[in-house]
Design an enzyme around this catalytic site. Structure first.
Site, PDB file in Angstrom:
ATOM      1  N   ILE B 102       0.824  -1.209   0.000  1.00  0.00           N
ATOM      2  CA  ILE B 102       0.000   0.000   0.000  1.00  0.00           C
ATOM      3  C   ILE B 102       0.861   1.263   0.000  1.00  0.00           C
ATOM      4  CG2 ILE B 102      -0.269  -0.007   2.550  1.00  0.00           C
ATOM      5  CD1 ILE B 102      -2.699   1.346  -0.178  1.00  0.00           C
ATOM      6  N   ASP B 184      -7.242  -2.331   4.695  1.00  0.00           N
ATOM      7  CA  ASP B 184      -7.399  -3.197   5.860  1.00  0.00           C
ATOM      8  C   ASP B 184      -6.158  -4.022   6.095  1.00  0.00           C
ATOM      9  OD1 ASP B 184      -8.160  -4.837   3.372  1.00  0.00           O
ATOM     10  OD2 ASP B 184      -7.795  -6.316   4.937  1.00  0.00           O
ATOM     11  N   GLY B 326      -5.432  -6.694  -0.464  1.00  0.00           N
ATOM     12  CA  GLY B 326      -6.021  -5.811   0.546  1.00  0.00           C
ATOM     13  C   GLY B 326      -5.101  -4.636   0.824  1.00  0.00           C
ATOM     14  N   GLU B 327      -5.117  -4.136   2.050  1.00  0.00           N
ATOM     15  CA  GLU B 327      -4.304  -2.987   2.491  1.00  0.00           C
ATOM     16  C   GLU B 327      -4.783  -1.666   1.891  1.00  0.00           C
ATOM     17  OE1 GLU B 327      -0.163  -3.578   1.549  1.00  0.00           O
ATOM     18  OE2 GLU B 327      -0.029  -5.481   2.638  1.00  0.00           O
ATOM     19  N   GLY B 328      -5.666  -1.735   0.899  1.00  0.00           N
ATOM     20  CA  GLY B 328      -6.065  -0.539   0.155  1.00  0.00           C
ATOM     21  C   GLY B 328      -5.401  -0.457  -1.207  1.00  0.00           C
TER      22      GLY B 328
END
Lengths: 361, 361
Positions: B102, B184, B326-328
């Site tokens: 991210i 997340d 994920g992570e954005g």
């Protein structure tokens, strides 16, 4: 420097496949990065292909250029386009002024835009035009002939178009460009592109022909009929890319084919845009199949035949946003995604560097 | 400024739909731009929705932030994840050091990354950590309870998580952030997300559950069984988003739901990432359906249930690149595309400005 007067045979001899060993080394590095196995999907495939192309683990996309190839098309006499032919030259002026879609998206990704007169009807004088320093004149002729009635151009003109694209792209690579996007402008040019797609993929004409910039039902029928006639009258040889370009192609499509060959010859990535650029890549593939190793497909166009062409070439488009403008816009947007792929490969820490436990811990 | 102590009822009352009149005005402008009708496809839809959200014809995405919400999950006791729980905290450290996926992609699109401890197990001290100024502590509890055996959290904790996300996002909007991405981190968090998706979309559990970071077949069976038990034991009320979060959710998912509500409350766009962020958006939608007007879906994840969730919310993802980190990360990459959409809307010349003939000429 590429020698002047290089011919297609020399170019073909100079092309080798992307390097599988570098791709494998790159995959090993990806496996160490701090994430679940290959969790960024296509970004890894992109960065690893770039490693195979550049033969390095430090691929760079810092210097970017887009060549917008413009040409006019005799086949518009068949009533195949929703827009008048005069727009080709008008749009070239808009590109030079920096106000068209490709200019906006190229600025977004820091790519230089060059506009090439490969064979439009008007005579433009770069010296007297706003932004004229961005216009390169390589006019093969003032538009192609109507291919529904005979060949679009001579074989010599077809070769000239391809070699012009090859030289232009080679010059950019020599000046340090690390990724080249291809774009197009030419009222009527989805018609030769669909014709090329039909002949080179062997698929049905009906699947390959769409509404381009937006012809109505009658226009669509005329477009199909023009292509049917063009193939029947000219009998292009699907084994011979130059013959296909000569019989049913366009000057800007030839120029794009030359760009693709130049990427492969110089081991540099070429990012094709939509339907017309992919027709150019099909011609390059017919001339030298290995050239496709160096090609990335920026996006999947709304034009229905585009997906078929991409599948035929084994290319998976990066974006799918319902775009159908051409000019190189899909490639420009995709440059941002490719830059993301390169940065992930270069900048993401490994599990070890980040002090994060791996799956097996 | 949002008053401290604002409750969910006040938030719901403060949310109205995006403005259809501004969207229509924006469509009229798009129709004048120098290209065939709506030839850049989804880019137009994006820019026009932004006009409807901001209630302007000059939308801007200049200031960007991403909130990465982190939480731990009691349900990992059921053997649902391929990675050990300690990784949640380790990855938070990696985010603060700037070396995770991210961070790389947020730098690419000039977005600030903030990491939020919504409820991870370790106690982190921002003052003593590298990059600690980017860590915000809003710990609801040290991980959720195992929802296969009882509620993941109390109703009070569920509300606290949502309101924390709401306040954090509201603060960023007040500081001038023009688009917010959600991200997340939480080992095990595809399990509560799949549980939420099952309950709120009403679809079969089998369609909704995937391998997350990569569990094997046995792990996948355990994951399905844990969700089945969790729904049976807790009987979440699909009409009540807070109840669903309480019974089978996670603290970071609640925080993301709060971000989505904040976007709608302040008329600002929220760009959700993948499976976990979309579970947060589902919770927000259950609380206030109109909130989804302000949501853009960054990408379609490899996690099989994601597409189902997006369809349920009526969201069409911008990218589809086989990502599942994920992570954005998917949202960050999509910010570049959204910026392209805004620039096209703002910078492209009209037919008249460009001096180009239109279709009817």
């Amino acid at each position: 420097m590429v020698k002047e007067g290089i011919g297609l045979e020399d170019i073909i001899k100079g092309i080798r496949q992307a390097d599988g060993e570098w791709i494998e080394k790159a995959r090993q590095r990806t496996d160490q990065l701090v994430m679940p196995t290959r969790a960024l999907g296509r970004l890894h495939e992109i960065s690893e292909r770039l490693c195979g192309i550049y033969r390095t683990l430090k691929p760079s996309m810092g210097r970017r250029a887009i060549l917008v190839m413009a040409g006019d098309h005799g086949v518009v006499d068949q009533g195949v386009s929703a827009y008048p032919q005069v727009i080709t030259g008008e749009m070239v002026r808009a590109f030079l002024r920096g106000g068209a879609g490709i200019n906006v998206l190229a600025r977004l990704v820091n790519a230089d835009v060059w506009v090439v007169d490969m064979g439009i009807i008007p005579e433009l004088d770069p010296a007297s035009m706003e932004g004229g320093d961005r216009l390169l004149i390589h006019k093969v002729a003032k538009g192609t002939s109507n291919f529904a009635k005979g060949p679009a151009m001579t074989r010599q003109e077809a070769e000239k178009a391809i070699l012009a694209g090859f030289q232009l792209a080679s010059d950019l690579f020599h000046k340090g460009v690390e990724i080249l996007g291809t774009g197009d402008m030419g009222i009527g040019n989805t018609t030769p592109s669909a014709a090329i797609g039909t002949v080179l993929t062997g698929r049905d004409l009906e699947e390959m022909v769409g509404r381009g910039t937006g012809v109505d039902d009658d226009g669509l029928s005329r477009k199909r009929e023009a292509i049917r006639q063009g193939i029947e009258v000219n009998q292009p040889d699907s084994k011979d890319g130059v013959d296909v370009l000569e019989k049913i192609g366009g000057f800007e499509i030839g120029g794009i084919a030359g760009c693709v060959l130049a990427g492969a010859y110089h081991s540099r990535p070429v990012l094709i845009d939509g339907f017309i650029s992919t027709a150019g890549a099909l011609v390059a593939h017919a001339i030298c199949p290995d050239a496709v190793d160096y090609v990335f497909a920026g996006h999947c166009s709304e034009e229905p035949g585009h997906k078929i062409m991409l599948d035929y070439l084994g290319l998976d488009p990066i974006l799918d946003l319902g775009m159908r403008l051409g000019e190189g816009t899909g490639g420009a947007l995709a440059m941002g995604i490719m830059e993301g792929a390169v940065r992930i490969f270069q900048e993401m820490l490994t599990f070890e560097e980040a002090g994060v436990s791996n799956k097996e811990s």
